[in-house]
Design a protein around this motif. Sequence first.
Motif, PDB file in Angstrom:
ATOM      1  N   UNK A   1       0.896  -1.150   0.000  1.00 16.25           N
ATOM      2  CA  UNK A   1       0.000   0.000   0.000  1.00 16.25           C
ATOM      3  C   UNK A   1       0.935   1.201   0.000  1.00 16.25           C
ATOM      4  N   UNK A   2       1.230   1.713  -1.187  1.00 18.84           N
ATOM      5  CA  UNK A   2       2.280   2.714  -1.358  1.00 18.84           C
ATOM      6  C   UNK A   2       2.057   3.914  -0.443  1.00 18.84           C
ATOM      7  N   UNK A   3       3.109   4.282   0.270  1.00 21.69           N
ATOM      8  CA  UNK A   3       3.035   5.412   1.176  1.00 21.69           C
ATOM      9  C   UNK A   3       2.471   5.069   2.534  1.00 21.69           C
ATOM     10  N   UNK A   4       2.103   3.801   2.732  1.00 22.56           N
ATOM     11  CA  UNK A   4       1.506   3.399   4.010  1.00 22.56           C
ATOM     12  C   UNK A   4       2.215   2.192   4.621  1.00 22.56           C
ATOM     13  N   UNK A   5       2.020   1.026   4.013  1.00 29.65           N
ATOM     14  CA  UNK A   5       2.598  -0.206   4.542  1.00 29.65           C
ATOM     15  C   UNK A   5       3.180  -1.030   3.404  1.00 29.65           C
ATOM     16  N   UNK A   6       4.205  -1.797   3.717  1.00 29.90           N
ATOM     17  CA  UNK A   6       4.785  -2.706   2.739  1.00 29.90           C
ATOM     18  C   UNK A   6       3.850  -3.893   2.543  1.00 29.90           C
ATOM     19  N   UNK A   7       4.142  -4.697   1.538  1.00 30.68           N
ATOM     20  CA  UNK A   7       3.333  -5.898   1.307  1.00 30.68           C
ATOM     21  C   UNK A   7       3.425  -6.836   2.504  1.00 30.68           C
ATOM     22  N   UNK A   8       4.601  -6.920   3.114  1.00 35.98           N
ATOM     23  CA  UNK A   8       4.776  -7.785   4.281  1.00 35.98           C
ATOM     24  C   UNK A   8       3.923  -7.288   5.443  1.00 35.98           C
ATOM     25  N   UNK A   9       3.949  -5.998   5.689  1.00 36.58           N
ATOM     26  CA  UNK A   9       3.143  -5.428   6.781  1.00 36.58           C
ATOM     27  C   UNK A   9       1.657  -5.566   6.495  1.00 36.58           C
ATOM     28  N   UNK A  10       1.268  -5.364   5.237  1.00 38.42           N
ATOM     29  CA  UNK A  10      -0.142  -5.509   4.865  1.00 38.42           C
ATOM     30  C   UNK A  10      -0.615  -6.927   5.080  1.00 38.42           C
ATOM     31  N   UNK A  11       0.216  -7.902   4.706  1.00 37.04           N
ATOM     32  CA  UNK A  11      -0.165  -9.302   4.877  1.00 37.04           C
ATOM     33  C   UNK A  11      -0.384  -9.632   6.353  1.00 37.04           C
ATOM     34  N   UNK A  12       0.489  -9.119   7.209  1.00 37.48           N
ATOM     35  CA  UNK A  12       0.332  -9.375   8.645  1.00 37.48           C
ATOM     36  C   UNK A  12      -0.976  -8.798   9.173  1.00 37.48           C
ATOM     37  N   UNK A  13      -1.273  -7.562   8.772  1.00 35.67           N
ATOM     38  CA  UNK A  13      -2.492  -6.903   9.260  1.00 35.67           C
ATOM     39  C   UNK A  13      -3.737  -7.611   8.744  1.00 35.67           C
ATOM     40  N   UNK A  14      -3.747  -7.974   7.479  1.00 37.06           N
ATOM     41  CA  UNK A  14      -4.905  -8.679   6.914  1.00 37.06           C
ATOM     42  C   UNK A  14      -5.050 -10.043   7.573  1.00 37.06           C
ATOM     43  N   UNK A  15      -3.919 -10.712   7.810  1.00 33.00           N
ATOM     44  CA  UNK A  15      -3.972 -12.005   8.481  1.00 33.00           C
ATOM     45  C   UNK A  15      -4.589 -11.906   9.870  1.00 33.00           C
ATOM     46  N   UNK A  16      -4.263 -10.839  10.588  1.00 36.40           N
ATOM     47  CA  UNK A  16      -4.857 -10.637  11.918  1.00 36.40           C
ATOM     48  C   UNK A  16      -6.358 -10.438  11.803  1.00 36.40           C
ATOM     49  N   UNK A  17      -6.787  -9.719  10.754  1.00 31.92           N
ATOM     50  CA  UNK A  17      -8.220  -9.523  10.551  1.00 31.92           C
ATOM     51  C   UNK A  17      -8.937 -10.819  10.251  1.00 31.92           C
ATOM     52  N   UNK A  18      -8.293 -11.694   9.476  1.00 33.74           N
ATOM     53  CA  UNK A  18      -8.893 -13.008   9.185  1.00 33.74           C
ATOM     54  C   UNK A  18      -9.069 -13.797  10.477  1.00 33.74           C
ATOM     55  N   UNK A  19      -8.056 -13.789  11.323  1.00 37.24           N
ATOM     56  CA  UNK A  19      -8.148 -14.539  12.580  1.00 37.24           C
ATOM     57  C   UNK A  19      -9.191 -13.946  13.513  1.00 37.24           C
ATOM     58  N   UNK A  20      -9.396 -12.622  13.455  1.00 31.09           N
ATOM     59  CA  UNK A  20     -10.451 -12.006  14.258  1.00 31.09           C
ATOM     60  C   UNK A  20     -11.823 -12.529  13.835  1.00 31.09           C
ATOM     61  N   UNK A  21     -12.012 -12.697  12.521  1.00 31.76           N
ATOM     62  CA  UNK A  21     -13.308 -13.142  12.002  1.00 31.76           C
ATOM     63  C   UNK A  21     -13.450 -14.660  12.021  1.00 31.76           C
ATOM     64  N   UNK A  22     -12.327 -15.352  11.812  1.00 31.03           N
ATOM     65  CA  UNK A  22     -12.344 -16.821  11.752  1.00 31.03           C
ATOM     66  C   UNK A  22     -11.253 -17.357  12.676  1.00 31.03           C
ATOM     67  N   UNK A  23     -11.515 -17.418  13.974  1.00 23.79           N
ATOM     68  CA  UNK A  23     -10.476 -17.795  14.942  1.00 23.79           C
ATOM     69  C   UNK A  23      -9.820 -19.142  14.652  1.00 23.79           C
ATOM     70  N   UNK A  24     -10.525 -20.048  14.031  1.00 22.10           N
ATOM     71  CA  UNK A  24      -9.955 -21.369  13.778  1.00 22.10           C
ATOM     72  C   UNK A  24      -9.303 -21.526  12.423  1.00 22.10           C
TER      73      UNK A  24
END
Length: 374
Positions: A10-33
Amino acid sequence: MRVVVAPDKFKGSVTAVQAARAIGEGVRDALPGAEVTLCPVADGGEGTLDVLYAAGATRVDLRVRGPLDDEVDAHYAVLDGTAYVESARACGIEYVRPSTETALAAHTFGVGTLIGHAVDGGADHVVLTVGGTASTDGGAGMIAALGGRIRTGTGAQAGLGGGALGAVTEVDLAAVRERFARVRVSVATDVTNPLLGERGAAAVFGPQKGAGEHEVAVLDKALSAWADALVRAGCPDVRDVPGAGAGGGVAAGALACLGGRVASGFDLVGKLTGVPDAIAGADLVITGEGSLDSQSLDGKAPAGIAALAREHGLPVLAVAGRVKLTPDEVNRLGLAGHRALIEHAPSLEHARRHAAALLREQTAALVREWRGFS
């Protein structure tokens, strides 16, 4: 449920690595298992090296001439004998304040220094990524740094920068050819622009680098003179090769002088990071980038991820800084749902500063919404 998270930066905000981590956390929030696999991706543009380092590549730091001669701190990646050189690390647009003067003066000498260092260090394959440059010099600076002798009609050494190419009449590549006799070069780009003309490097990308109408005309004519000189030097005529205009024509210099071949940046990086295999075993795929728009359909990383998912009949969700796709374009990508961060933030600046938190929050909301309709 097995979920693959494969965003670009996300240019000017987060790298692809950082974005993947944040999105992954969101997935776990919605789907804990859920079993979540993070596969940050890149398409050969800016941010590619960040993804490669996350995949285990070694970082090599070097100080080189920037696009306007001031030295800059640059680096390249090495993985399994292949060197990955990102042009923007040496001559990126972020190193200049774009103006008519910089549009003509910016050069790629530092890119050549990085490549030469990698080859001298034993790399037998160089992958050159070409996005985000400040230059429109056809790769002439890069070739000069690698030992090419570029001369004007008076026999003098040509100056650096795209504006100086109009005076070039002779190119001696003997030293370059000897140096690269056993080195393979790949040019990673998903841009299809030729070197010259209304879709060429100067006309399409020059204005982003400070060029006005006059400078675009000067640069296009100069690139034509450069291409003519390369043909006289025994190089193939690459001016009409799709992708030759990428990176202000640095791609053309690599194709003509280094024996380079155009390759999909997304495919090159994706294979290294295991994206195809991960998607083959998934139940849901989530991708994203800073701006999901019509350009995303033309070889950008989210389009590549969506295409891989379609091969396996998998649903794809997208989270982006902003979404500017028509309903038809959403269907072409095959998205089962999407969210734009800007629609859930009080301002663009807020969205940029808090991108990671917003990505987590909006991913969770999007996944819950998708589950409710799936």
